[in-house]
Design a protein around this motif. Structure first.
Motif, PDB file in Angstrom:
ATOM      1  N   PRO A  36      -6.041 -32.266   0.900  1.00  0.00           N
ATOM      2  CA  PRO A  36      -5.188 -31.083   0.892  1.00  0.00           C
ATOM      3  C   PRO A  36      -5.480 -30.208   2.110  1.00  0.00           C
ATOM      4  N   ALA A  37      -4.487 -29.454   2.552  1.00  0.00           N
ATOM      5  CA  ALA A  37      -4.653 -28.596   3.724  1.00  0.00           C
ATOM      6  C   ALA A  37      -5.820 -27.641   3.514  1.00  0.00           C
ATOM      7  N   ASP A  38      -6.576 -27.401   4.598  1.00  0.00           N
ATOM      8  CA  ASP A  38      -7.710 -26.487   4.515  1.00  0.00           C
ATOM      9  C   ASP A  38      -7.867 -25.812   5.877  1.00  0.00           C
ATOM     10  N   PRO A  39      -7.034 -24.782   6.119  1.00  0.00           N
ATOM     11  CA  PRO A  39      -7.032 -24.153   7.443  1.00  0.00           C
ATOM     12  C   PRO A  39      -8.414 -23.636   7.852  1.00  0.00           C
ATOM     13  N   ALA A  40      -9.199 -23.179   6.883  1.00  0.00           N
ATOM     14  CA  ALA A  40     -10.518 -22.639   7.226  1.00  0.00           C
ATOM     15  C   ALA A  40     -11.410 -23.747   7.785  1.00  0.00           C
ATOM     16  N   TYR A  41     -11.318 -24.926   7.187  1.00  0.00           N
ATOM     17  CA  TYR A  41     -12.149 -26.027   7.678  1.00  0.00           C
ATOM     18  C   TYR A  41     -11.682 -26.471   9.065  1.00  0.00           C
ATOM     19  N   ILE A  42     -10.363 -26.550   9.244  1.00  0.00           N
ATOM     20  CA  ILE A  42      -9.828 -26.932  10.556  1.00  0.00           C
ATOM     21  C   ILE A  42     -10.278 -25.921  11.611  1.00  0.00           C
ATOM     22  N   GLU A  43     -10.274 -24.649  11.227  1.00  0.00           N
ATOM     23  CA  GLU A  43     -10.725 -23.617  12.177  1.00  0.00           C
ATOM     24  C   GLU A  43     -12.174 -23.880  12.572  1.00  0.00           C
TER      25      GLU A  43
END
Ligand code: ATP
Ligand code: MG
Lengths: 306, 253
Positions: free
Chosen positions: A109-116
């Protein structure tokens, strides 16, 4: 120590009839950094491509984390991150969406914090909204690493990650790899910069002509094959090595301006003191001495030449 | 089912269409409008009604089919060919996705695009001529089936092609002629008997005929036969795609 990647009897014959891998057996331990060294065309990329599902094996089996890469490909591939040798990226996507895309592909699932976090660790955060085609080569390389890390893999393949990368980025990259190892990620890399294998790897495998001819702990390898050389730089060049020094098997180097003595560094009495005393006694004046340890590169070259 | 992967590919493909909006939506709309102006208004006014339907209205289903077929093929073939060409396909092939999921995502996106386009063209046509839809559910069925079938065909072409020329070859040399000769602009009953028989080997005839029947109740062949042929073509395409993935043809050395 458990096995993370297990390759057995793996062969690859390409369509044209070329045999790129010959019955390769290899076990990689969980959490280690393994360096695969080999000259151009040895079969490194082929091996990695089979493990990742990009190339069909001709014979043999591969298991990643205990999952067969063919029959249980979903479980196996979910564990793997791949940074390919070639810089292959989309052109018009933004950095952030490209990395998010990969995470989705791997079923997370999308995880913008991890991608950041990943983008920041690769100094790409400032570029997150840039189109990929506006990035420099080194940045694209970082992007490929970010993509490979986007789904939190447990095994990371780096296929010649430092080709065309400047010194600073190379240092960043190795720091990142060390950090990954601390998190328990298994890292398998191929590189032509042998110092890096020497510096980074826990174990080293040497592959040539599709065969793995050696797998060894780095320290053991260095120890086993490690020789030291003492070079004595002379005041006056000499034409022949004096008879009195024959026992040392000295080599004339640098047009007779230097003498080189090769010895086993592990021996208790390498004989350096004796050599220097005998040089004095023979009247050979010298201005400087230095020692060098044979690098992995020397070992590598001598192995591959055989 | 790796739904996140399907979503990722689908969204990626839709974003690509959005970026190339002119190419993917506006230009087909313009070219279809030109057909209406030329065939519908200029020439059509001199052509008598076909079975009680004015010529301008008569060609609407055929024109929508023409756009649907060519766009489905080109969207889907480009969508899978381009990542093969640039090498970025490695990501999809190394991801934990099944072949079915890959096909659903790529073909679904291509079909969505051509369905949007077809709807826009239908709406555009409504500005030029009178349209009535007698069998809306059948119309939708033919609409959707055709989009998916020809997106599958495009997907196959995109995997088979090993150069940009081949990518354009099939649409140009096969799909467009078959569509033009498939009764988009005429009823096949207007042809001499010999050519009527030849035409029956053209699969597009069945699509156009069935689609036009759902509009005006006029058909060259029976709607059931049209549906059957469409489904047959769909099954053939699915079979070829399954074979491609089972053998790794052109995808995995
Ligand atoms: N798709 C292919 N078809 C035929 N032969 C191939 C294919 N890919 C690789 N080979 C051949 O297989 C051999 C091994 O190639 P591979 O890419 O695995 O080498 P490598 O060890 O990664 O080399 P490098 O250090 O140059 O990257 C080479 O001789 C290459 O020409
Ligand atoms: Mg390689």
């Amino acid at each position: 120590m458990t096995t993370m990647l297990s390759v057995s009897n793996l062969s690859k014959v390409y369509e044209g009839g070329f045999t790129a891998l010959k019955a390769v057996d290899l076990d990689i331990r969980r959490g280690e950094i393994f360096a695969l060294l080999g000259p151009n065309g040895a079969g490194k990329t082929t091996l990695i491509s089979i493990v990742c599902g990009l190339v069909n094996a001709s014979t043999g089996t591969v298991k990643v984390g205990g999952h067969d890469i063919v029959t249980d490909y979903r479980a196996a591939r979910s564990l793997i991150g791949l940074v390919p040798q070639e810089l292959t990226t989309e052109a018009f996507e933004s950095v952030f969406s490209a990395v998010s895309f990969t995470r989705g592909l791997f079923g997370k699932p999308a995880d913008p914090a991890y991608i950041e976090k990943v983008l920041r660790s690769l100094s790409l955060w400032d570029k997150r909204n840039h189109k990929i085609m506006t990035l420099s080569g080194g940045m694209k390389r970082r992007l490929l690493i970010a993509k490979a890390l986007s789904h939190e893999p447990r095994v990371l393949f780096l296929d010649e990650p430092t080709a065309g990368v400047d010194v600073e980025l190379r240092r960043d990259m190795w720091n990142l790899v060390r950090g990954l190892r601390e998190d328990g990620v298994t890292v398998i890399l191929t590189t032509h910069y042998i110092e890096e294998a020497e510096e980074m790897a826990d174990r080293i495998g040497v592959i040539t002509h599709g065969e793995i001819i050696l797998v060894e702990d780095k320290a053991t390898l260095m120890h086993k094959l490690g020789k030291k050389q003492l070079t004595v730089h002379l005041h006056e060049p000499i034409d022949t090595v004096p008879e009195a020094l024959a026992a040392y098997a000295l080599e004339r180097t640098d047009d007779g301006h230097a003498l080189t003595y090769t010895y086993d560094a592990e021996r208790e009495h390498p004989g350096i003191a004796d050599l220097l005393a005998d040089l004095n006694a023979a009247g050979v004046g010298f201005k400087d001495v230095n020692t060098t340890q044979s690098s992995l590169e020397d070992i590598f070259v001598s192995l591959v030449k055989q | 089912m790796n739904l996140y992967a399907i979503k990722a590919i689908y969204r990626f493909e839709m974003a690509r269409a959005w970026r190339t909006l002119t190419q993917s939506i506006i230009s087909p709309v313009i070219s279809t409008s030109l057909y209406f102006v030329v065939f519908g208004a200029a020439i059509g006014s001199r052509i008598p009604e076909v079975d009680g339907v004015s010529y301008g209205s008569f060609i609407v289903p055929g024109l929508i089919m023409l756009a649907l077929l060519t766009q489905s093929v080109s969207n889907a073939s480009f969508g899978i060919y381009f990542p093969r060409f640039t090498g970025t396909i490695y990501e999809v092939l190394s991801a934990p996705v099944s072949y079915l999921e890959i096909v659903i995502a790529y073909v679904g996106a291509a079909a969505t695009k051509s369905l949007i386009l077809g709807s826009i063209i239908l709406a555009t046509a409504g500005l030029f001529v009178d349209i009535r839809i007698e069998h809306p559910l059948w119309m939708l069925l033919f609409f959707v089936l055709t989009a998916f079938t020809f997106s599958l065909l495009g997907f196959i072409i995109g995997i088979w092609a090993d150069g940009f020329e081949k990518l354009q070859l099939v649409p140009m040399l096969i799909v467009t002629p078959l569509t033009f000769l498939g009764g988009s602009f005429y009823s096949i009953h207007m042809l001499p008997p010999f050519w009527q028989t030849v035409t029956l080997f053209n699969p597009v005839v069945y699509l156009v005929s069935g689609f036009r029947w759902s509009f005006y109740g006029l058909a060259d062949v029976s709607p059931a036969l049209s549906l059957g042929m469409t489904l047959l073509f769909l099954v053939v395409c699915i079979g070829v795609v399954a074979w491609i993935f089972r053998t790794g043809y052109r995808l995995k050395p």
